[in-house]
Design a protein around this motif. Structure first.
Motif, PDB file in Angstrom:
ATOM      1  N   GLN A   1       0.824  -1.210   0.000  1.00 39.64           N
ATOM      2  CA  GLN A   1       0.000   0.000   0.000  1.00 39.64           C
ATOM      3  C   GLN A   1       0.861   1.265   0.000  1.00 39.64           C
ATOM      4  OE1 GLN A   1      -3.037   0.071   3.016  1.00 39.64           O
ATOM      5  NE2 GLN A   1      -3.563   2.221   2.652  1.00 39.64           N
TER       6      GLN A   1
ATOM      7  N   ASP B   1       2.559   1.585  -3.435  1.00 40.98           N
ATOM      8  CA  ASP B   1       1.608   2.055  -4.460  1.00 40.98           C
ATOM      9  C   ASP B   1       1.364   3.551  -4.322  1.00 40.98           C
ATOM     10  OD1 ASP B   1       1.387  -0.426  -5.563  1.00 40.98           O
ATOM     11  OD2 ASP B   1      -0.524  -0.922  -4.608  1.00 40.98           O
ATOM     12  N   ASP B   2       1.212   4.000  -3.073  1.00 40.22           N
ATOM     13  CA  ASP B   2       0.957   5.423  -2.818  1.00 40.22           C
ATOM     14  C   ASP B   2       2.134   6.263  -3.315  1.00 40.22           C
ATOM     15  OD1 ASP B   2      -0.394   7.707  -1.701  1.00 40.22           O
ATOM     16  OD2 ASP B   2       1.059   7.652  -0.066  1.00 40.22           O
TER      17      ASP B   2
ATOM     18  N   GLN C   1       4.383   5.379  -5.577  1.00 38.93           N
ATOM     19  CA  GLN C   1       4.474   5.291  -7.037  1.00 38.93           C
ATOM     20  C   GLN C   1       3.539   6.307  -7.687  1.00 38.93           C
ATOM     21  OE1 GLN C   1       6.808   3.841  -8.448  1.00 38.93           O
ATOM     22  NE2 GLN C   1       7.186   1.724  -7.822  1.00 38.93           N
ATOM     23  N   SER C   2       2.349   6.480  -7.104  1.00 35.95           N
ATOM     24  CA  SER C   2       1.394   7.476  -7.613  1.00 35.95           C
ATOM     25  C   SER C   2       1.948   8.885  -7.427  1.00 35.95           C
ATOM     26  CB  SER C   2       0.051   7.346  -6.892  1.00 35.95           C
ATOM     27  OG  SER C   2      -0.520   6.085  -7.132  1.00 35.95           O
TER      28      SER C   2
END
Length: 265
Positions: free
Chosen positions: A229, A232-233, A235-236
Protein backbone atom coordinates in the motif's frame (compact mmCIF):
# COMPACT_ATOMS: atom_id res chain seq x y z
CA UNK A 1 17.27 12.40 7.25
CA UNK A 2 18.43 15.70 5.77
CA UNK A 3 16.51 16.80 2.67
CA UNK A 4 18.93 17.41 -0.21
CA UNK A 5 16.73 17.41 -3.32
CA UNK A 6 12.94 17.21 -3.60
CA UNK A 7 11.24 14.38 -5.44
CA UNK A 8 10.12 10.78 -5.04
CA UNK A 9 12.12 7.69 -5.98
CA UNK A 10 11.29 4.02 -5.49
CA UNK A 11 13.31 1.02 -6.57
CA UNK A 12 15.93 -1.57 -5.61
CA UNK A 13 18.78 -0.34 -3.44
CA UNK A 14 22.33 -0.50 -4.83
CA UNK A 15 25.49 0.32 -2.91
CA UNK A 16 28.59 2.22 -3.95
CA UNK A 17 31.64 1.24 -1.91
CA UNK A 18 34.88 3.06 -2.59
CA UNK A 19 38.01 0.97 -2.54
CA UNK A 20 40.57 2.33 -0.10
CA UNK A 21 43.64 3.78 -1.80
CA UNK A 22 46.81 2.22 -0.43
CA UNK A 23 49.50 4.92 -0.43
CA UNK A 24 53.08 3.59 -0.61
CA UNK A 25 55.72 5.39 1.44
CA UNK A 26 59.39 5.11 0.60
CA UNK A 27 62.63 7.07 0.45
CA UNK A 28 63.61 8.14 -3.06
CA UNK A 29 66.95 9.28 -4.40
CA UNK A 30 65.82 10.85 -7.67
CA UNK A 31 63.67 13.81 -6.58
CA UNK A 32 63.43 15.33 -10.10
CA UNK A 33 61.99 12.04 -11.40
CA UNK A 34 59.33 12.08 -8.64
CA UNK A 35 58.46 15.68 -9.44
CA UNK A 36 58.07 14.78 -13.10
CA UNK A 37 55.75 11.89 -12.20
CA UNK A 38 53.67 14.28 -10.11
CA UNK A 39 53.58 16.86 -12.91
CA UNK A 40 52.30 14.25 -15.42
CA UNK A 41 49.64 12.98 -13.01
CA UNK A 42 48.40 16.49 -12.20
CA UNK A 43 48.22 17.40 -15.89
CA UNK A 44 46.09 14.29 -16.57
CA UNK A 45 43.73 15.10 -13.69
CA UNK A 46 43.43 18.71 -14.85
CA UNK A 47 42.42 17.44 -18.29
CA UNK A 48 39.85 15.05 -16.75
CA UNK A 49 38.34 17.82 -14.62
CA UNK A 50 38.00 20.09 -17.66
CA UNK A 51 36.28 17.32 -19.63
CA UNK A 52 33.87 16.71 -16.73
CA UNK A 53 33.25 20.43 -16.35
CA UNK A 54 32.40 20.90 -20.02
CA UNK A 55 30.16 17.83 -20.02
CA UNK A 56 28.29 19.07 -16.96
CA UNK A 57 27.85 22.54 -18.47
CA UNK A 58 26.13 20.95 -21.47
CA UNK A 59 23.87 18.89 -19.19
CA UNK A 60 22.81 21.36 -16.49
CA UNK A 61 24.32 24.77 -17.15
CA UNK A 62 27.29 27.02 -16.55
CA UNK A 63 26.68 27.88 -12.89
CA UNK A 64 26.68 24.29 -11.65
CA UNK A 65 29.66 23.39 -13.84
CA UNK A 66 31.68 26.08 -12.05
CA UNK A 67 31.94 23.66 -9.13
CA UNK A 68 34.78 22.07 -11.08
CA UNK A 69 36.51 25.44 -11.35
CA UNK A 70 36.97 25.11 -7.59
CA UNK A 71 38.58 21.70 -8.17
CA UNK A 72 40.98 23.24 -10.66
CA UNK A 73 41.91 25.92 -8.11
CA UNK A 74 42.70 23.21 -5.55
CA UNK A 75 44.89 21.42 -8.08
CA UNK A 76 46.69 24.65 -8.97
CA UNK A 77 47.09 25.91 -5.39
CA UNK A 78 50.70 27.20 -5.16
CA UNK A 79 50.90 26.43 -1.41
CA UNK A 80 49.86 22.82 -2.06
CA UNK A 81 52.36 22.44 -4.88
CA UNK A 82 55.25 23.98 -2.94
CA UNK A 83 54.45 21.81 0.10
CA UNK A 84 54.58 18.64 -1.99
CA UNK A 85 57.83 19.70 -3.66
CA UNK A 86 59.43 20.42 -0.28
CA UNK A 87 58.51 16.96 1.03
CA UNK A 88 59.98 15.30 -2.05
CA UNK A 89 63.19 17.36 -1.96
CA UNK A 90 63.80 17.72 1.78
CA UNK A 91 62.41 14.47 3.14
CA UNK A 92 63.07 12.39 0.02
CA UNK A 93 59.48 11.17 0.01
CA UNK A 94 57.98 9.49 -3.02
CA UNK A 95 55.40 11.53 -4.93
CA UNK A 96 52.39 9.53 -3.68
CA UNK A 97 53.24 9.96 0.01
CA UNK A 98 54.23 13.61 -0.37
CA UNK A 99 51.00 14.40 -2.23
CA UNK A 100 48.83 12.47 0.24
CA UNK A 101 50.43 14.13 3.30
CA UNK A 102 49.89 17.59 1.81
CA UNK A 103 46.27 16.89 0.79
CA UNK A 104 45.46 15.46 4.23
CA UNK A 105 46.78 18.61 5.89
CA UNK A 106 44.50 20.84 3.77
CA UNK A 107 41.58 18.40 4.21
CA UNK A 108 41.86 18.54 8.01
CA UNK A 109 42.19 22.34 8.03
CA UNK A 110 38.81 22.60 6.26
CA UNK A 111 37.22 19.96 8.52
CA UNK A 112 38.15 21.97 11.63
CA UNK A 113 36.50 25.20 10.48
CA UNK A 114 33.33 26.39 12.23
CA UNK A 115 31.58 27.36 8.99
CA UNK A 116 29.53 24.39 7.68
CA UNK A 117 29.80 25.57 4.06
CA UNK A 118 33.60 25.71 4.27
CA UNK A 119 33.70 22.35 6.08
CA UNK A 120 32.02 20.79 3.04
CA UNK A 121 34.93 21.95 0.85
CA UNK A 122 37.01 19.24 2.51
CA UNK A 123 35.22 16.73 0.28
CA UNK A 124 36.38 18.64 -2.80
CA UNK A 125 39.97 18.59 -1.56
CA UNK A 126 39.80 14.83 -0.92
CA UNK A 127 38.22 14.26 -4.34
CA UNK A 128 41.02 16.05 -6.18
CA UNK A 129 43.60 14.37 -3.96
CA UNK A 130 42.28 10.90 -4.73
CA UNK A 131 42.19 11.59 -8.47
CA UNK A 132 45.89 12.50 -8.47
CA UNK A 133 46.77 9.47 -6.31
CA UNK A 134 44.97 7.15 -8.74
CA UNK A 135 47.03 8.57 -11.59
CA UNK A 136 50.31 8.34 -9.68
CA UNK A 137 49.63 4.73 -8.73
CA UNK A 138 48.75 3.82 -12.31
CA UNK A 139 45.53 2.31 -10.99
CA UNK A 140 42.49 1.80 -13.16
CA UNK A 141 40.45 4.95 -13.56
CA UNK A 142 37.94 5.71 -10.82
CA UNK A 143 34.90 3.46 -10.75
CA UNK A 144 32.13 4.65 -13.03
CA UNK A 145 28.73 4.62 -11.38
CA UNK A 146 26.84 2.42 -13.83
CA UNK A 147 24.03 -0.05 -13.18
CA UNK A 148 22.11 -2.67 -15.16
CA UNK A 149 18.71 -1.47 -13.96
CA UNK A 150 17.23 1.68 -12.39
CA UNK A 151 18.27 1.84 -8.73
CA UNK A 152 18.27 3.97 -5.60
CA UNK A 153 21.95 4.59 -4.88
CA UNK A 154 23.26 4.35 -1.31
CA UNK A 155 26.79 5.54 -0.50
CA UNK A 156 28.69 6.67 2.55
CA UNK A 157 29.45 9.85 0.61
CA UNK A 158 29.76 10.98 -3.01
CA UNK A 159 32.21 13.48 -4.42
CA UNK A 160 31.10 16.02 -7.04
CA UNK A 161 33.11 14.04 -9.62
CA UNK A 162 31.16 10.87 -8.78
CA UNK A 163 27.80 12.66 -8.63
CA UNK A 164 28.36 14.26 -12.03
CA UNK A 165 28.82 10.79 -13.58
CA UNK A 166 25.35 9.57 -12.57
CA UNK A 167 23.20 8.25 -15.40
CA UNK A 168 19.77 9.74 -14.77
CA UNK A 169 18.11 6.83 -16.56
CA UNK A 170 19.61 4.37 -14.07
CA UNK A 171 19.78 6.36 -10.81
CA UNK A 172 16.27 7.09 -9.54
CA UNK A 173 17.42 8.58 -6.24
CA UNK A 174 20.47 8.81 -3.99
CA UNK A 175 21.05 8.68 -0.25
CA UNK A 176 24.26 9.14 1.73
CA UNK A 177 25.46 8.77 5.31
CA UNK A 178 27.65 11.90 5.14
CA UNK A 179 27.28 15.20 3.35
CA UNK A 180 24.84 18.06 3.72
CA UNK A 181 22.72 20.57 1.80
CA UNK A 182 25.66 22.93 1.18
CA UNK A 183 28.01 20.31 -0.31
CA UNK A 184 28.90 20.53 -3.98
CA UNK A 185 27.50 17.03 -4.46
CA UNK A 186 24.16 18.22 -3.06
CA UNK A 187 24.19 21.21 -5.41
CA UNK A 188 24.80 18.86 -8.33
CA UNK A 189 22.04 16.47 -7.21
CA UNK A 190 19.57 19.37 -7.23
CA UNK A 191 20.78 20.54 -10.63
CA UNK A 192 20.40 17.02 -12.02
CA UNK A 193 16.97 16.67 -10.39
CA UNK A 194 17.80 13.50 -8.44
CA UNK A 195 15.67 12.98 -5.30
CA UNK A 196 18.25 12.85 -2.52
CA UNK A 197 18.72 12.58 1.23
CA UNK A 198 21.77 12.73 3.50
CA UNK A 199 22.49 11.97 7.12
CA UNK A 200 21.20 8.39 7.04
CA UNK A 201 22.28 5.86 9.64
CA UNK A 202 25.40 3.91 8.66
CA UNK A 203 23.71 0.65 9.72
CA UNK A 204 21.39 0.97 6.71
CA UNK A 205 24.39 -0.09 4.61
CA UNK A 206 23.63 -3.61 5.88
CA UNK A 207 20.35 -3.63 3.94
CA UNK A 208 20.40 -6.52 1.45
CA UNK A 209 21.26 -5.40 -2.08
CA UNK A 210 18.14 -5.19 -4.23
CA UNK A 211 15.72 -4.49 -1.38
CA UNK A 212 12.96 -2.12 -2.45
CA UNK A 213 13.34 1.32 -0.87
CA UNK A 214 11.66 4.70 -1.20
CA UNK A 215 13.23 8.16 -1.08
CA UNK A 216 10.85 10.97 -0.13
CA UNK A 217 12.85 14.09 -0.81
CA UNK A 218 9.90 16.31 0.12
CA UNK A 219 9.53 15.07 3.69
CA UNK A 220 13.01 13.69 4.32
CA UNK A 221 11.81 10.09 4.71
CA UNK A 222 13.63 6.90 3.69
CA UNK A 223 11.53 3.72 3.59
CA UNK A 224 13.10 0.25 3.57
CA UNK A 225 10.96 -2.59 2.18
CA UNK A 226 7.63 -0.71 2.37
CA UNK A 227 4.39 -2.69 2.23
CA UNK A 228 2.37 -2.80 -1.00
CA UNK A 229 0.00 0.00 0.00
CA UNK A 230 2.80 2.42 0.93
CA UNK A 231 4.70 1.56 -2.25
CA UNK A 232 1.61 2.06 -4.46
CA UNK A 233 0.96 5.42 -2.82
CA UNK A 234 4.54 6.56 -3.46
CA UNK A 235 4.47 5.29 -7.04
CA UNK A 236 1.39 7.48 -7.61
CA UNK A 237 3.14 10.43 -5.99
CA UNK A 238 6.21 9.85 -8.16
CA UNK A 239 4.12 9.76 -11.35
CA UNK A 240 2.42 13.04 -10.37
CA UNK A 241 5.77 14.65 -9.51
CA UNK A 242 7.35 13.59 -12.83
CA UNK A 243 4.32 14.90 -14.76
CA UNK A 244 4.48 18.24 -12.95
CA UNK A 245 8.21 18.53 -13.55
CA UNK A 246 7.83 17.80 -17.27
CA UNK A 247 5.09 20.42 -17.55
CA UNK A 248 7.32 22.99 -15.86
CA UNK A 249 10.18 22.14 -18.22
CA UNK A 250 7.91 22.54 -21.24
CA UNK A 251 6.57 25.84 -19.92
CA UNK A 252 10.07 27.20 -19.30
CA UNK A 253 11.13 26.24 -22.83
CA UNK A 254 8.10 27.88 -24.49
CA UNK A 255 8.53 31.37 -25.96
CA UNK A 256 7.29 34.13 -23.66
CA UNK A 257 4.33 36.18 -24.80
CA UNK A 258 2.26 39.05 -23.42
CA UNK A 259 -1.45 38.90 -22.57
CA UNK A 260 -2.35 40.39 -25.95
CA UNK A 261 -0.59 37.49 -27.67
CA UNK A 262 2.52 39.41 -28.72
CA UNK A 263 5.66 37.27 -28.39
CA UNK A 264 8.54 38.57 -26.32
CA UNK A 265 11.91 38.02 -28.01
Amino acid sequence: AVKICEGIAAGPIAFFHKAAIEVPRRVVEDAPAELERLKIAMAKVEKDILVQRNDLERRVGKNEAEIFDAHLLILQDPDLQSGVKNLIHNQQLNAEAAWDDSIRQIFESYRQLDDEYLQQRAVDVRSVGDQVLVELLGASSQKILSFDQPVVLFAEDLTPFETSQLNLEKVLGMVTVLGGPTSHSAILARALGIPALAGLAARLQNTPEGTTVVVDGFKGIFWVDPDAQVLDDYQSQRAAWIKERQELLLASAAPAQMQDGKRVE
